[in-house]
Write a protein that holds these residues in place. Structure first.
Motif, PDB file in Angstrom:
ATOM      1  N   SER A 198     -24.520  -0.351 -17.187  1.00 19.61           N
ATOM      2  CA  SER A 198     -23.077  -0.168 -17.362  1.00 19.61           C
ATOM      3  C   SER A 198     -22.785   1.275 -17.747  1.00 19.61           C
ATOM      4  CB  SER A 198     -22.568  -1.088 -18.465  1.00 19.61           C
ATOM      5  OG  SER A 198     -23.117  -0.678 -19.703  1.00 19.61           O
ATOM      6  N   HIS A 199     -21.544   1.658 -17.621  1.00 16.63           N
ATOM      7  CA  HIS A 199     -21.095   2.980 -18.058  1.00 16.63           C
ATOM      8  C   HIS A 199     -21.417   3.162 -19.540  1.00 16.63           C
ATOM      9  CE1 HIS A 199     -18.489   6.461 -18.553  1.00 16.63           C
ATOM     10  NE2 HIS A 199     -17.823   5.834 -19.506  1.00 16.63           N
ATOM     11  N   GLU A 200     -21.165   2.133 -20.331  1.00 16.54           N
ATOM     12  CA  GLU A 200     -21.350   2.239 -21.782  1.00 16.54           C
ATOM     13  C   GLU A 200     -22.826   2.483 -22.130  1.00 16.54           C
ATOM     14  OE1 GLU A 200     -19.748  -0.250 -20.242  1.00 16.54           O
ATOM     15  OE2 GLU A 200     -17.668   0.196 -20.774  1.00 16.54           O
ATOM     16  N   CYS A 209     -25.063   3.866 -20.269  1.00 21.36           N
ATOM     17  CA  CYS A 209     -25.427   5.230 -19.853  1.00 21.36           C
ATOM     18  C   CYS A 209     -24.896   6.274 -20.826  1.00 21.36           C
ATOM     19  CB  CYS A 209     -24.876   5.518 -18.447  1.00 21.36           C
ATOM     20  SG  CYS A 209     -25.768   4.656 -17.146  1.00 21.36           S
TER      21      CYS A 209
END
Lengths: 406, 318
Positions: free
Chosen positions: B270-272, B274
Motif C-alpha cells: 500500500s501507499h502507507e 511504502c
C-alpha cells in the motif's frame, strides 16, 4: 492527404489514450450469446439516475487525479440502448457539468456504445444520435454471415438467431457512421465461418472489422490448424480481390509475431485500472470485466463506490502491472510474442489464486496460428505491391503503429 | 528459497507482527502434528521457530520441541516464567513491559504498538534500547497513516535517531529495526512469508503466515501429510513485485498480509506501507551521516538521497 496503399485498423479515438469511463447501465440484454463472458446477466440490476448522478459528481470532482486529455464516456450492458432514456439524461448532465465546471474534458469527450443493434432504429435512439452526433462512437456487433451470427447471437427468450434484426439496421448505421467498425468474436465453433463472415461484412459496406478470438480456455484439438487455414484463405481473398486497399481486418498486422525486449517492451497489454467502470449499485471497478456479472469463479474486484470514492491502494496493482511480472518464462522468451493479447479480467478469473499477476495462456496456440497466417498475408501482399511497383512508396509512407492497448 | 518453518503451538499463540490474534480459546497443536511438523522441518532442512501460547505446555510437548534446533517466540505475558529465560524473541503487546519488565541484554524484543501509542510514548524507548540486544517495533495500524501521521512519525524518527547517535558515541551499538537495519543491510531483507518461511498451524495445515491462518483457515497452502502447494508462489518473491523490486528501503517488512489486505495482491504494498518504510529509510540515512561525524563508520555503506517517499510515484522512470 495521400491515401495509404493498405487500410489499417483504426487505433481508436485519440489513439486510445483517452480516459475510459464505463457506465454499466443495465445487466439485461435481449440476447443470450453463447460466447458472452457476462455470466451474471439479469433484468434486475438497472442503474438509477441517483447512482449515475453521484458517480458523475464524484468523477468530475477528481479532476486532479484524472489528467488524461480526453475522456470516453462508455455505456455498456447487457445492451445499453435498453436504457436510452437514462443514458440521454446522463449525457445531458455530463455536458452541462463539464461546461459549468470548466472541466478540461469539455469539448474533448466522446460517448461510446457497443450495441447489438436490435433497437438501433428506434425513435429514442435516433433522437439521441441526432442530439449528440458530433461526440458519438457507435459500434454494432454483427458476427458475419447469417449462419455464423446465429450460431452464437441468439435471443434470450426464443433461442432464435438475431441476424435479421441486426442486419436491417446496418445501412442506417453506416449512413450515420460511414467509418463505423464492428467487433467480431471468434470461439471454437465459429472458426469454419471466419473467411465467409469477414467477406460478408465487407459486402455489407463495413470497412473496419475488429476481430479477435475469445480469451477463455475453449479451444479444442485441431482448432489452431483450422484457424490458420481460414486466415490464409481469407488472406488470399483480401489480397487477390484488392480489399486491403479500402477494408481492414484486425487479424492482420505488420507488428505481430516478433520477439519482445524484456526491458524496452515490458508494458502491460490491458488498460484495466487506467479505465474506470461503475455499476447499478454505484460500485467502482478497474474495468467492467471485474464486476461480478463478468466473473465465473472469482469474487468481484471492487475499487470503491460512489459514496466513499476510489480506494487508490486497490488500483496500485493494475498501475504497476507489466508483462514480465505476470508472464511465464515461456511467454517472456517467446519469439513471436508481439500481438499476443490478454484480458486482465480473464487472467484474474482463470488464475489459480486471487491475483491479476497470472497471465492466462489459453490462446497460445491460436496466436501461433494467427502469426503463421499473418506472415503469409504480408509476404503475399508485399510481393504483390512489389510487382505492381507500389512497395517502395508503401514503405516510405507507412505510419508507425504503437502497440495497441485493449 | 524456503529456510524457516514457523510452528504455532496453539490457536492462542502470540501475535508477533502486524495482525491481531483474537482467538481466546486454547487449541493446542496435537502432538502427532507437532512431531510431523518437526519432521517436515528436518527433511526440508528448515530452521524451526516455535510460537508459544501464554500457558505452560505439557511435558511431552517440551520434549518434542527440544528434539530439534529451534528458536522460541514468547509473549511477555506468558505464564510459563521459565520460558522468559529460554525465549529468543519476547513480544510486548503494550508499553508497560518497556518500563517494568525484566529484560535480558542478549535477547531480541518485539514491541507491537499502535501509531497513537508510539507517538505518545516513544521517549521511553531510549532506556530500553540500552538494555537489550535488539528491539523490533511493529506498528499494528500502518494502513491508517495519513499526512499528519507521516509528519509526526518523521519527527519521532529524528528524535530516536539522535538518541541512537548518542548511544553510539557512548560505545553502545543499539539495534532498532526502524533505524539501524537499513544501515546494516545491503539488499532487501523483508518478512519473507511464503518465500523464505511458512507457518504450520495447530490444524496440521500450512499457511503463508500466522495472519493468513487467523483470517481464513481455508486459505492454506498444503498440510503435513501432502506437503506444500503454494499457488503462484513466485508472487512472494521480490523479483515479481514491480514496486518492491525497484525499492531500496531494505528494512521494510514488506508484509504480504498487509499487502493483500490493502491492495488485494500479496506482491503490491500500500501507499502507507511504502511511505512509512521510506521515512525510516531516510531517517536511517540521516543517522548514518550523524554517526560518521564522530568517526569512521561502515565506510562501504551508502544510502542515496532520494526525492520520493513512494516508489509507485516513480513508476514511469522504471
Amino acid at each position: 492527404m495521400e491515401k495509404e496503399a493498405i487500410k489499417k485498423n483504426d487505433t481508436g479515438w485519440k489513439n486510445g489514450m483517452a480516459k475510459n469511463i464505463t457506465f454499466i447501465v443495465t445487466k439485461d440484454c435481449q440476447l443470450a450469446c453463447k460466447y458472452c463472458y457476462l455470466v451474471g446477466k439479469n433484468e434486475k440490476e438497472r442503474m438509477s439516475w441517483e447512482v449515475a448522478k453521484m458517480a458523475i459528481d464524484y468523477i468530475l470532482d477528481q479532476e486532479d487525479d484524472m489528467q488524461e486529455e480526453s475522456v470516453v464516456w462508455d455505456f455498456i450492458g447487457g445492451e445499453p440502448f435498453l436504457e436510452i432514456e437514462l443514458i440521454d439524461k446522463i449525457c445531458d448532465y455530463l455536458k452541462i457539468e463539464m461546461f459549468q465546471r470548466n472541466h478540461h474534458w469539455f469539448n474533448s469527450y466522446r460517448f461510446s456504445f457497443s450495441t447489438n443493434g436490435i433497437n438501433y432504429d428506434s425513435e429514442k435512439v435516433q433522437e439521441f444520435i441526432r442530439k449528440n452526433r458530433d461526440h458519438l462512437s457507435i459500434g454494432i456487433t454483427i458476427d458475419g454471415t447469417e449462419v455464423k451470427h446465429d450460431l452464437n447471437r441468439i435471443y434470450k427468450v426464443t433461442g432464435k438467431g438475431s441476424y435479421k434484426s441486426v442486419v436491417r439496421n446496418i445501412p442506417l448505421w453506416l449512413e450515420q457512421f460511414p467509418y463505423g467498425g464492428t467487433k467480431v468474436t471468434i470461439s471454437s465453433p465459429d472458426i469454419p465461418y471466419i473467411k465467409e463472415s469477414v467477406l460478408h461484412l465487407y459486402s455489407l459496406g463495413i470497412k473496419e472489422i475488429n476481430i479477435n478470438v475469445v480469451f477463455e480456455n475453449v479451444w479444442k484439438e485441431g482448432d489452431d490448424k483450422l484457424f490458420e487455414e481460414q486466415l490464409m484463405s481469407l488472406a488470399d481473398a483480401i489480397i487477390d480481390e484488392g480489399y486491403y486497399k479500402d477494408y481492414a481486418c484486425s487479424f492482420y498486422s505488420e507488428n505481430i509475431g516478433k520477439p519482445l525486449d524484456p526491458i524496452l517492451e515490458n508494458t502491460n497489454w490491458c488498460g484495466a485500472g487506467r479505465m474506470l467502470a461503475v455499476d447499478a449499485n454505484g460500485i467502482f471497478y478497474p474495468c467492467t470485466r471485474f464486476a461480478q456479472y463478468s466473473l465465473r469463479d472469482k469474487k468481484a474486484w471492487t475499487i470503491g463506490n460512489v459514496n466513499d470514492g476510489i480506494d487508490k491502494n486497490r488500483l496500485r496493482p493494475f498501475l504497476v502491472l507489466d508483462r514480465l511480472s505476470q508472464s511465464k518464462q515461456e511467454c517472456i522468451d517467446c519469439e513471436i510474442a508481439s500481438g499476443c493479447a490478454w484480458c486482465q479480467g480473464e487472467n484474474y478469473d482463470a488464475a489459480e489464486s486471487n491475483t491479476i499477476f497470472q497471465r492466462s495462456t489459453a490462446i497460445c496456440k491460436m496466436h501461433k496460428a494467427r502469426v503463421r497466417a499473418n506472415n503469409y498475408y504480408w509476404n503475399k501482399l508485399y510481393r504483390k505491391l512489389e510487382l505492381e511497383g507500389q512497395r517502395e512508396e508503401y514503405e516510405k509512407n507507412k505510419k508507425e503503429v504503437k502497440q495497441e492497448i485493449c | 528459497m524456503l529456510q524457516y518453518l514457523i510452528i504455532l503451538l496453539d490457536d492462542t499463540s502470540t501475535s508477533y507482527c502486524h495482525y491481531e490474534n483474537p482467538k481466546k480459546d486454547a487449541g493446542l497443536i496435537p502432538l502427532n502434528i507437532l512431531k510431523a511438523g518437526i519432521r517436515f522441518g528436518m527433511v526440508e532442512n528448515l530452521m524451526i521457530q516455535f510460537v508459544y501460547p501464554d500457558y505452560e505446555l505439557p511435558g511431552e510437548y517440551k520434549e518434542a520441541i527440544e528434539s530439534i534446533d529451534h528458536s522460541k517466540i514468547v509473549s511477555s505475558l506468558c505464564n510459563d516464567k521459565s520460558l522468559a529465560d529460554e525465549a529468543d524473541v519476547i513480544v510486548f503487546h503494550d508499553w508497560s513491559g518497556i518500563s517494568y519488565a525484566m529484560t535480558f541484554p542478549d535477547k531480541s524484543y518485539v514491541l507491537r504498538t499502535t501509531k497513537a501509542k508510539l507517538f505518545e510514548r516513544y521517549l521511553f524507548l531510549k532506556e530500553f534500547l540500552s538494555k537489550v540486544a535488539r528491539l523490533n517495533i511493529v506498528i499494528t495500524d500502518i494502513e491508517t497513516f495519513d499526512d499528519g501521521d507521516y509528519e509526526q512519525y518523521k519527527l519521532i524518527l529524528h528524535t530516536l535517531s539522535e538518541n541512537i547517535e548518542k548511544m553510539y558515541v557512548d560505545g553502545l551499538a543499539p539495534q532498532l529495526n526502524l533505524l539501524t537495519d537499513r544501515i546494516m543491510l545491503k539488499e532487501m531483507n523483508n518478512c519473507g512469508a511464503g518465500d523464505t518461511n511458512i507457518t504450520l498451524a495447530p490444524n496440521g495445515k500450512f499457511y503463508i503466515c500466522h495472519a493468513f491462518y487467523i483470517e481464513n483457515e481455508d486459505d492454506c497452502i498444503g498440510d503435513v501429510k501432502r506437503g506444500l502447494d503454494i499457488k503462484n508462489k513466485q508472487l512472494y518473491k521480490l523479483k515479481y513485485s514491480p514496486i518492491c523490486s525497484h525499492c531500496d528501503a531494505y528494512q521494510c517488512k514488506r508484509c504480504v498480509w498487509l499487502n493483500r489486505k490493502t491492495t488485494l495482491e500479496v506482491n503490491t504494498p500500500s501507499h502507507e506501507q511504502c511511505v512509512v518504510a521510506h521515512l525510516e529509510r531516510n531517517s536511517s540515512c540521516e543517522l548514518l551521516k550523524s554517526i560518521r561525524k564522530h568517526g569512521k563508520f561502515l565506510p562501504e555503506t551508502e544510502i542515496q538521497e532520494i526525492d520520493y517517499l513512494d516508489p509507485f510515484d516513480k513508476r514511469k522512470e522504471w
